[in-house]
Design an enzyme around this catalytic site. Structure first.
Site, PDB file in Angstrom:
ATOM      1  N   ARG A  49       0.858  -1.189   0.000  1.00 34.76           N
ATOM      2  CA  ARG A  49       0.000   0.000   0.000  1.00 34.76           C
ATOM      3  C   ARG A  49       0.886   1.227   0.000  1.00 34.76           C
ATOM      4  NH1 ARG A  49       2.361   1.798   3.775  1.00 34.76           N
ATOM      5  NH2 ARG A  49       0.836   3.463   3.901  1.00 34.76           N
ATOM      6  N   GLY A  50       0.248   2.403  -0.091  1.00 36.95           N
ATOM      7  CA  GLY A  50       1.018   3.646  -0.221  1.00 36.95           C
ATOM      8  C   GLY A  50       1.149   3.963  -1.705  1.00 36.95           C
ATOM      9  N   ALA A  51       0.848   5.210  -2.078  1.00 39.31           N
ATOM     10  CA  ALA A  51       0.696   5.549  -3.502  1.00 39.31           C
ATOM     11  C   ALA A  51       1.890   5.166  -4.392  1.00 39.31           C
ATOM     12  CB  ALA A  51       0.348   7.029  -3.627  1.00 39.31           C
ATOM     13  N   ARG A  92      -7.721  -0.748  -6.452  1.00 35.10           N
ATOM     14  CA  ARG A  92      -7.958   0.362  -5.512  1.00 35.10           C
ATOM     15  C   ARG A  92      -8.110   1.655  -6.323  1.00 35.10           C
ATOM     16  NH1 ARG A  92      -4.329   0.934  -0.340  1.00 35.10           N
ATOM     17  NH2 ARG A  92      -6.230   1.926   0.419  1.00 35.10           N
ATOM     18  N   GLN A 199      -2.078   2.055  10.108  1.00 34.12           N
ATOM     19  CA  GLN A 199      -0.791   2.141   9.398  1.00 34.12           C
ATOM     20  C   GLN A 199       0.243   2.919  10.204  1.00 34.12           C
ATOM     21  OE1 GLN A 199      -3.790   2.504   8.022  1.00 34.12           O
ATOM     22  NE2 GLN A 199      -3.829   1.983   5.857  1.00 34.12           N
ATOM     23  N   ASP A 240      -2.277  10.596  -1.824  1.00 33.79           N
ATOM     24  CA  ASP A 240      -2.674   9.564  -2.791  1.00 33.79           C
ATOM     25  C   ASP A 240      -3.032  10.165  -4.133  1.00 33.79           C
ATOM     26  OD1 ASP A 240      -3.179   8.199  -0.046  1.00 33.79           O
ATOM     27  OD2 ASP A 240      -3.014   6.637  -1.569  1.00 33.79           O
ATOM     28  N   ASN A 250      -5.638  12.070   0.933  1.00 38.75           N
ATOM     29  CA  ASN A 250      -4.713  11.226   1.693  1.00 38.75           C
ATOM     30  C   ASN A 250      -5.558  10.449   2.701  1.00 38.75           C
ATOM     31  OD1 ASN A 250      -1.937  10.400   2.251  1.00 38.75           O
ATOM     32  ND2 ASN A 250      -2.186  11.413   4.221  1.00 38.75           N
ATOM     33  N   LYS A 251      -4.905   9.601   3.464  1.00 41.14           N
ATOM     34  CA  LYS A 251      -5.590   8.716   4.412  1.00 41.14           C
ATOM     35  C   LYS A 251      -6.628   9.463   5.268  1.00 41.14           C
ATOM     36  CE  LYS A 251      -5.329   5.235   4.755  1.00 41.14           C
ATOM     37  NZ  LYS A 251      -6.329   4.395   4.049  1.00 41.14           N
TER      38      LYS A 251
HETATM   39  O1  MRU Z   1      -4.613   2.905   2.482  1.00 41.48           O
HETATM   40  P1  MRU Z   1      -3.151   3.163   2.345  1.00 41.48           P
HETATM   41  O2  MRU Z   1      -2.340   2.582   3.466  1.00 41.48           O
HETATM   42  O3  MRU Z   1      -2.628   2.756   0.982  1.00 41.48           O
HETATM   43  O4  MRU Z   1      -3.014   4.745   2.431  1.00 41.48           O
HETATM   44  C1  MRU Z   1      -1.746   5.311   2.226  1.00 41.48           C
HETATM   45  C2  MRU Z   1      -1.690   6.773   2.452  1.00 41.48           C
HETATM   46  O5  MRU Z   1      -2.677   7.413   2.687  1.00 41.48           O
HETATM   47  C3  MRU Z   1      -0.349   7.414   2.277  1.00 41.48           C
HETATM   48  O6  MRU Z   1      -0.242   8.550   3.091  1.00 41.48           O
HETATM   49  C4  MRU Z   1      -0.163   7.846   0.817  1.00 41.48           C
HETATM   50  O7  MRU Z   1      -0.406   6.788  -0.055  1.00 41.48           O
HETATM   51  C5  MRU Z   1       1.200   8.369   0.565  1.00 41.48           C
HETATM   52  S1  MRU Z   1       2.452   7.124   0.631  1.00 41.48           S
HETATM   53  C6  MRU Z   1       3.940   7.839   0.290  1.00 41.48           C
END
Ligand code: MRU
Length: 348
Positions: A49-51, A92, A199, A240, A250-251
């Site tokens: 996960r993470g963009a 996703r 996370q 994201d 973002n999250k």
């Molecule tokens: O649901 P996730 O864990 O994929 O969410 C991730 C985030 O919100 C991160 O802050 C974002 O992707 C940036 S990662 C460098």
């Protein structure tokens, strides 16, 4: 050395290995993705996960998808590529890097449509690895650019995980922390636990501890109090998807954090690669927000913590308006008080 979140093993008929982030911090285990469906599931359940890491995973996923193609000519291989691309796009919806990486591979396939299928598959693997390699350099540049916004002794609050586990190198928001430390600054971190999937508690604290960086875990609801106590000099989060006007997805919880930061006069920074900026979307209202399983909220591990049948709303992301963002930090520099014009000039 940053943590190796995802790697490719072998040639174009090889496979991907990635840290199963659902097991952290209890166990650090790599899982093997040998076909596109395994990669789709790994993305869906947040093993990866993470963009930026999702961009790399999607690109590798597409290479895995093409391993199965029986196409004897490149025209049919490209048709198969489009099908696999559409499939991976359903994993996703919010992180634009996933779509960006798939589009990048599709463009490479089109440019190289005169190559025989085997060579085109090889070329696509090279492109996936290139995305990963570029992300390493991008993380370093974001770190250097962002560290200039910090001072020795600063306390930084972050949300979710935008570190090594979310990228190919040492992160975006956390890259700023790592770079500040490498520059000899004594910067400490408050990590929001990040309900519902934790996370922050599971991943950010784990990777900062591994790097010997002082980190204190707080519940999401404690951020205001910690700021009121004067312990936070900056908030730095990842992204994201950033719309053309700077509105940032973002999250979930990031938007609330931006309001709290504003109230306390604490600068609020977003750190992200340029590939996270989606110039096709004029503002944040157009960003697709992922809705996730109610059980992420009604269950605590195996245990139910809410009445059976309760109505649940579980958006995985929120949108912070550009007006709440003091700066966007990218690999090219810092966009202070982001606006559509400034962003356009920055990415030219
Ligand atoms: O649901 P996730 O864990 O994929 O969410 C991730 C985030 O919100 C991160 O802050 C974002 O992707 C940036 S990662 C460098």
């Amino acid at each position: 050395m940053p943590i190796e979140t995802i790697r490719w093993v072998g040639d174009e008929n090889g496979y991907a290995e990635l840290i199963d982030q659902t097991l952290l911090p209890i166990r650090k285990e790599y899982i093997k993705c040998s076909d596109v469906r395994q990669m789709w599931s790994a993305i869906r359940v947040l093993s990866i996960r993470g963009a930026p890491a999702l961009g790399v995973a999607a690109a590798m996923g597409l290479v895995l998808g093409l391993k199965e193609s029986q196409a004897s000519d490149t025209g049919n291989l490209i048709k198969d590529l489009k099908k696999q691309k559409e499939y991976l796009e359903t994993s996703r919806p919010t992180a634009v890097n996933l779509f960006w990486a798939l589009e990048r591979l599709e463009a490479v396939a089109f440019e190289n449509r005169t190559l025989p299928p085997v060579e085109l598959k090889r070329k696509l693997l090279q492109e996936a690895l290139q995305i990963q390699e570029e992300d390493r350099r991008i993380c370093r540049a974001i770190g250097r650019n962002g560290a200039e916004l910090l001072n020795d002794g600063d306390g930084v609050l972050t949300h979710c995980n935008a570190g090594a586990l979310a990228t190919a190198d040492y992160g975006t928001a956390l890259a700023v922390i790592y770079a500040a430390h490498q520059a000899g600054m004594n910067v400490s971190v408050f990590a929001d636990e990040t309900r519902p999937l934790l996370q922050g508690a599971r991943l950010t604290t784990w990777e900062l501890k591994e790097a010997d960086i002082p980190v204190t875990l707080i519940c999401d609801s404690m951020a205001a109090q910690v700021m009121r106590e004067g312990k936070v000099d900056a908030v730095i989060v990842g992204a994201d998807r950033i719309a053309a006007n700077g509105d940032t997805a973002n999250k979930i919880g990031t938007y609330a954090l931006s309001i709290i930061a504003k109230e306390h006069g604490v600068p609020f920074y977003v750190a992200a690669p340029i590939s996270t900026i989606d110039m096709k979307l004029l503002h944040g209202d157009d960003i697709p927000i992922e809705q996730r399983d109610p059980e992420e909220i009604t269950q605590w591990g195996e245990r139910r913590i809410a009445p059976a049948g309760i109505e649940v709303y579980n958006p995985a992301f929120d949108v912070t308006p550009a007006a709440n963002i003091d700066a966007i930090i990218t690999e090219r520099g810092v966009i202070k008080r982001p606006t559509a014009n400034k962003i356009e000039t920055h990415i030219e």
